[in-house]
Design a protein around this motif. Structure first.
Motif, PDB file in Angstrom:
ATOM      1  N   GLU A 126       0.841  -1.202   0.000  1.00 42.73           N
ATOM      2  CA  GLU A 126       0.000   0.000   0.000  1.00 42.73           C
ATOM      3  C   GLU A 126       0.881   1.258   0.000  1.00 42.73           C
ATOM      4  OE1 GLU A 126      -3.532   1.566   2.848  1.00 42.73           O
ATOM      5  OE2 GLU A 126      -3.274  -0.619   2.684  1.00 42.73           O
ATOM      6  N   GLU A 127       1.903   1.171   0.844  1.00 42.97           N
ATOM      7  CA  GLU A 127       2.843   2.293   0.956  1.00 42.97           C
ATOM      8  C   GLU A 127       3.524   2.539  -0.393  1.00 42.97           C
ATOM      9  OE1 GLU A 127       6.854   3.049   3.375  1.00 42.97           O
ATOM     10  OE2 GLU A 127       5.395   1.735   4.417  1.00 42.97           O
ATOM     11  N   ASN A 128       3.930   1.434  -1.036  1.00 41.58           N
ATOM     12  CA  ASN A 128       4.586   1.529  -2.341  1.00 41.58           C
ATOM     13  C   ASN A 128       3.674   2.194  -3.388  1.00 41.58           C
ATOM     14  OD1 ASN A 128       6.795   0.332  -1.306  1.00 41.58           O
ATOM     15  ND2 ASN A 128       6.849  -1.393  -2.755  1.00 41.58           N
ATOM     16  N   SER A 129       2.413   1.821  -3.338  1.00 40.54           N
ATOM     17  CA  SER A 129       1.519   2.394  -4.354  1.00 40.54           C
ATOM     18  C   SER A 129       1.352   3.905  -4.137  1.00 40.54           C
ATOM     19  CB  SER A 129       0.173   1.677  -4.357  1.00 40.54           C
ATOM     20  OG  SER A 129      -0.609   2.085  -3.278  1.00 40.54           O
ATOM     21  N   LYS A 130       1.446   4.329  -2.850  1.00 44.04           N
ATOM     22  CA  LYS A 130       1.408   5.778  -2.565  1.00 44.04           C
ATOM     23  C   LYS A 130       2.665   6.450  -3.111  1.00 44.04           C
ATOM     24  CE  LYS A 130      -1.327   5.804   1.637  1.00 44.04           C
ATOM     25  NZ  LYS A 130      -1.077   5.615   3.077  1.00 44.04           N
ATOM     26  N   LYS A 131       3.798   5.781  -2.841  1.00 46.31           N
ATOM     27  CA  LYS A 131       5.087   6.334  -3.274  1.00 46.31           C
ATOM     28  C   LYS A 131       5.141   6.501  -4.786  1.00 46.31           C
ATOM     29  CE  LYS A 131       8.347   4.604   0.175  1.00 46.31           C
ATOM     30  NZ  LYS A 131       9.283   3.476   0.311  1.00 46.31           N
ATOM     31  N   SER A 132       4.538   5.518  -5.481  1.00 41.23           N
ATOM     32  CA  SER A 132       4.663   5.523  -6.943  1.00 41.23           C
ATOM     33  C   SER A 132       4.096   6.803  -7.563  1.00 41.23           C
ATOM     34  CB  SER A 132       3.971   4.277  -7.532  1.00 41.23           C
ATOM     35  OG  SER A 132       2.585   4.401  -7.402  1.00 41.23           O
ATOM     36  N   ALA A 133       3.181   7.433  -6.828  1.00 39.55           N
ATOM     37  CA  ALA A 133       2.618   8.691  -7.338  1.00 39.55           C
ATOM     38  C   ALA A 133       3.649   9.812  -7.331  1.00 39.55           C
ATOM     39  CB  ALA A 133       1.401   9.068  -6.493  1.00 39.55           C
ATOM     40  N   GLU A 134       4.605   9.656  -6.397  1.00 40.58           N
ATOM     41  CA  GLU A 134       5.586  10.747  -6.264  1.00 40.58           C
ATOM     42  C   GLU A 134       6.884  10.467  -6.997  1.00 40.58           C
ATOM     43  OE1 GLU A 134       5.978  10.596  -2.072  1.00 40.58           O
ATOM     44  OE2 GLU A 134       3.802  10.818  -1.811  1.00 40.58           O
ATOM     45  N   ILE A 135       6.913   9.405  -7.791  1.00 42.80           N
ATOM     46  CA  ILE A 135       8.181   9.014  -8.434  1.00 42.80           C
ATOM     47  C   ILE A 135       8.556   9.987  -9.544  1.00 42.80           C
ATOM     48  CG2 ILE A 135       8.949   7.322 -10.173  1.00 42.80           C
ATOM     49  CD1 ILE A 135       8.158   5.207  -8.121  1.00 42.80           C
ATOM     50  N   LYS A 136       9.884  10.270  -9.574  1.00 41.31           N
ATOM     51  CA  LYS A 136      10.334  11.240 -10.569  1.00 41.31           C
ATOM     52  C   LYS A 136      11.247  10.588 -11.591  1.00 41.31           C
ATOM     53  CE  LYS A 136       9.778  15.132  -7.488  1.00 41.31           C
ATOM     54  NZ  LYS A 136       9.634  14.441  -6.162  1.00 41.31           N
ATOM     55  N   THR A 137      12.135   9.675 -11.129  1.00 44.81           N
ATOM     56  CA  THR A 137      13.096   9.093 -12.081  1.00 44.81           C
ATOM     57  C   THR A 137      12.747   7.642 -12.412  1.00 44.81           C
ATOM     58  OG1 THR A 137      14.530   8.183 -10.403  1.00 44.81           O
ATOM     59  CG2 THR A 137      14.957  10.474 -11.044  1.00 44.81           C
ATOM     60  N   GLU A 138      13.344   7.219 -13.546  1.00 41.28           N
ATOM     61  CA  GLU A 138      13.135   5.825 -13.961  1.00 41.28           C
ATOM     62  C   GLU A 138      13.787   4.841 -12.985  1.00 41.28           C
ATOM     63  OE1 GLU A 138      13.518   3.272 -18.054  1.00 41.28           O
ATOM     64  OE2 GLU A 138      12.891   5.381 -17.973  1.00 41.28           O
ATOM     65  N   ARG A 139      14.943   5.274 -12.430  1.00 42.37           N
ATOM     66  CA  ARG A 139      15.650   4.414 -11.472  1.00 42.37           C
ATOM     67  C   ARG A 139      14.790   4.142 -10.241  1.00 42.37           C
ATOM     68  NH1 ARG A 139      19.870   6.702  -8.537  1.00 42.37           N
ATOM     69  NH2 ARG A 139      20.037   5.083  -6.969  1.00 42.37           N
TER      70      ARG A 139
END
Ligand SMILES: [Zn+2]
Length: 241
Positions: free
Chosen positions: A75-88
Motif C-alpha cells: 500500500e505504501e509503495n503504491s502511494k510512493k509511486s505517485a511521487e516518483i520522478k526518475t526511472e531508477r
C-alpha cells in the motif's frame, strides 16, 4: 489311613484352593485396568495432538502477521509511486513490489498448507476423543461386572477359609508346624501323591520300604529325596491292595 496324615493332605488341598483364588482376582481386575490403561494412552495421544495443533496455529499466525506487513508495504509503495520522478526510482519500486508479491503468494500457500495440517490433526484428535468417550461409557458396566466377579470369588474364598479354620482347629500343633515348615519351600506341593512308586513332588523313585510305608498309611511318611509328605491316592491304593 492315619488321621493326622489325612488332615495334612486335606490341609494341603485347601491351601492349594486358597492360592488358586489369586490369579482369578488378578484376571478380574486386569479387565478393568486394561480399559483404564487404554483410556490413559488415548488421553496422552490427544494431549500430544493438541500441543502440535497449538504449534501449527502459532506458525499460521506468524504467516498472517507477515501477510499484514506485506500488504501494508504494498500500500505504501503504491502511494510512493505517485511521487516518483526518475526511472531508477520506478525500477527499484517495481522490484520491491515484485518481491513483496512473491512473499504474499508464499505466505498464502503456507497458511493453506498449515490449515490442512491443523484440520488433519483436529480430525485425528476428535476420532480419539470419540473412542475415549466410548471407553468411558463402558467403564462403569465393566466395573460393575468386575465387582460382581470379585464378590463371587470372595464368597467362595470365605467358604474355603472357614473350611481351613475348622480343619486347623482339629489338628495338633506339632503336625501343623511340621506341615508349615515344608510348605514354606514346597508351597502347593507340600503333600504329594506317589505314582508308579515315584514322588510326584521331585519325581524320584522311592525305595520299596518307603513305598510300603506309604501304602500302609499308618505313619506320616516323607519323601527321602525332597522331604515332601507322601500319600497314595485312592485309585492307586485300590490298585495296590
Ligand atoms: Zn520327593
Amino acid at each position: 489311613m492315619n488321621k493326622h496324615l489325612e488332615q495334612l493332605i486335606d490341609l494341603s488341598i485347601v491351601d492349594k484352593e486358597i492360592d488358586a483364588f489369586e490369579p482369578q482376582i488378578e484376571e478380574a481386575n486386569h479387565k478393568y485396568e486394561a480399559i483404564l490403561a487404554t483410556k490413559e494412552g488415548l488421553a496422552e495421544e490427544i494431549a500430544t495432538l493438541e500441543e502440535e495443533i497449538k504449534a501449527e496455529e502459532l506458525k499460521k499466525q506468524k504467516n498472517e502477521l507477515h501477510l499484514a506487513e506485506l500488504s501494508a508495504k504494498l500500500e505504501e509503495n503504491s502511494k510512493k509511486s505517485a511521487e516518483i520522478k526518475t526511472e531508477r526510482e520506478m525500477k527499484s519500486l517495481q522490484l520491491e513490489e515484485e518481491i513483496a508479491k512473491e512473499q504474499v503468494t508464499f505466505a498464502n500457500e503456507e497458511i493453506e498448507r498449515l490449515e490442512k495440517v491443523i484440520d488433519n490433526k483436529k480430525d485425528k484428535s476428535a476420532a480419539l476423543q470419540t473412542k475415549m468417550d466410548e471407553l468411558e461409557g463402558s467403564l462403569a458396566s465393566v466395573k460393575e461386572e468386575v465387582d460382581a466377579k470379585l464378590a463371587e470369588i470372595d464368597k467362595e474364598r470365605q467358604e474355603v477359609f472357614s473350611k481351613k479354620e475348622k480343619l486347623v482347629a482339629g489338628m495338633n500343633q506339632k503336625g501343623l508346624s511340621f506341615y508349615q515348615k515344608i510348605r514354606r519351600w514346597a508351597k502347593n506341593t507340600t503333600a504329594v501323591p506317589v505314582k508308579n512308586q515315584a514322588c510326584m513332588g521331585c519325581f524320584m523313585v522311592i525305595s520299596d520300604k518307603v513305598y510300603a510305608d506309604v501304602i500302609k498309611g499308618e505313619e506320616i511318611t516323607t519323601c527321602p529325596h525332597c522331604g515332601r509328605i507322601l500319600y497314595l491316592e485312592k485309585e492307586e491304593a485300590a490298585h495296590e491292595a
